[in-house]
Design an enzyme around this catalytic site. Structure first.
Site, short mmCIF file in Angstrom:
data_model
loop_
_atom_site.label_atom_id
_atom_site.label_comp_id
_atom_site.label_asym_id
_atom_site.label_seq_id
_atom_site.Cartn_x
_atom_site.Cartn_y
_atom_site.Cartn_z
N GLY A 16 0.78 -1.24 0.00
CA GLY A 16 0.00 0.00 0.00
C GLY A 16 0.81 1.29 0.00
N MET A 96 -2.89 -7.05 -8.00
CA MET A 96 -2.16 -8.06 -8.77
C MET A 96 -3.04 -9.03 -9.56
SD MET A 96 0.71 -6.92 -8.26
CE MET A 96 1.74 -6.01 -7.12
N ILE A 98 -6.44 -9.61 -12.59
CA ILE A 98 -7.32 -9.03 -13.59
C ILE A 98 -8.62 -8.63 -12.90
CG2 ILE A 98 -8.89 -9.73 -15.46
CD1 ILE A 98 -6.38 -9.22 -16.74
N ASN A 111 -4.39 2.29 -13.87
CA ASN A 111 -3.39 1.40 -13.27
C ASN A 111 -2.02 2.02 -13.41
OD1 ASN A 111 -2.33 -1.04 -12.15
ND2 ASN A 111 -1.72 -1.68 -14.20
N HIS A 113 2.07 0.86 -13.72
CA HIS A 113 2.93 -0.29 -13.95
C HIS A 113 4.39 0.18 -13.87
CE1 HIS A 113 4.08 -4.23 -15.33
NE2 HIS A 113 4.90 -3.66 -16.18
N GLU A 183 7.10 6.82 -9.65
CA GLU A 183 5.68 6.45 -9.52
C GLU A 183 4.96 7.46 -8.62
OE1 GLU A 183 4.61 2.36 -8.68
OE2 GLU A 183 6.61 1.69 -9.23
C1 GAR Z 1 4.16 -0.66 -7.31
O1 GAR Z 1 5.51 -0.52 -7.65
C2 GAR Z 1 3.31 -0.79 -8.56
O2 GAR Z 1 3.78 -0.07 -9.64
C3 GAR Z 1 3.44 -2.26 -8.85
O3 GAR Z 1 3.39 -2.88 -7.59
C4 GAR Z 1 3.93 -1.99 -6.61
C5 GAR Z 1 2.91 -1.89 -5.50
O4 GAR Z 1 3.48 -1.47 -4.32
N1 GAR Z 1 2.38 -2.70 -9.71
C6 GAR Z 1 2.52 -3.68 -10.58
O5 GAR Z 1 3.55 -4.32 -10.71
C7 GAR Z 1 1.29 -3.95 -11.44
N2 GAR Z 1 1.61 -4.81 -12.53
P1 GAR Z 1 2.58 -1.10 -3.06
O6 GAR Z 1 1.70 -2.29 -2.74
O7 GAR Z 1 3.54 -0.84 -1.95
O8 GAR Z 1 1.75 0.09 -3.42
#
Ligand code: GAR
Length: 211
Positions: A16, A96, A98, A111, A113, A183
């Protein structure tokens, strides 16, 4: 800033940090939005703790209960919860799986990525797997993509991208950290553009209207 606030639903599966970044931006008055609900696909996701600390309503739709089910019951359950809230935008934040949003949310699901789509994306490419794949391939540039979600993993129209140079001595962790820094800038920026009504979807292309 100062535009009408939009209502966000945040979907997550893990730590999160992405949710926290949005909460912090809202708290600092940098985002014309409020988070009305957080839905997690895991009951032990730390993102749920962050949401509760911020006073946000939470729900769990445990993905493991729907393993092997391809009838869309997982998405149905999430859509059922979403329908109880007035939502302008659904924000996937490290979600994570669909998720097929109801038709009424068309063009209203985002989203993030941690790579430059269409590279290093699709099923199995999430979190550290993405950065490991970038290093294994020997790519010199990675980055961040924010996109609208359609019914195929990581395929929807791209809203914003930022490149991050790969260093010779990068590990998945060091690369992930630099990508995550970007991000934290890019997602709030995309959400704010949506809040200001400045994103125009033209097929696969998103045009950003000037103020
Ligand atoms: C983030 O880096 C996000 O970009 C990635 O998971 C992480 C979530 O971190 N998302 C993906 O890889 C989607 N394909 P968090 O749970 O600490 O926010």
């Amino acid at each position: 800033m100062g535009a009408k606030k939009i209502n966000l639903a945040v979907l997550l599966s893990g730590g999160g940090r992405t949710l926290q970044n949005i909460i912090d931006h809202i708290g600092e008055g940098k985002l014309d939005a409020r988070i009305v609900v957080v839905i997690s696909s895991r009951d032990d996701a730390y993102g749920l703790v962050r949401a509760k600390k911020a006073g946000i309503e939470t729900h769990v739709v445990s993905h493991k209960l729907y393993k092997g089910d391809d009838t869309g019951k997982f998405s149905l359950e999430i859509n059922k919860i979403l329908s109880r809230y007035p939502i302008d935008l659904i924000v996937m934040a490290g979600f994570m799986h669909i998720f097929k949003a109801d038709e009424r949310y068309k063009g209203r699901v985002m989203n993030i990525h941690p790579a430059l789509i269409p590279s290093f994306c699709g099923k199995g490419y999430y979190g550290h797997h993405v950065h490991q794949a970038v290093l294994d391939y020997g790519a010199k540039v990675s980055g961040v993509t924010v996109h609208f979600v359609d019914d195929v993993y990581d395929r929807g129209p791209i809203i914003l991208q930022t490149a991050v140079a790969v260093k010779d001595d990068d590990t998945p962790d060091t690369l992930a950290a630099r990508v995550f820094e970007q991000e934290c800038n890019l997602y709030p920026k995309a959400i704010q553009l949506f809040a200001e009504g400045r994103l125009e979807i033209k097929g696969r292309r998103i045009c950003i209207r000037s103020k």
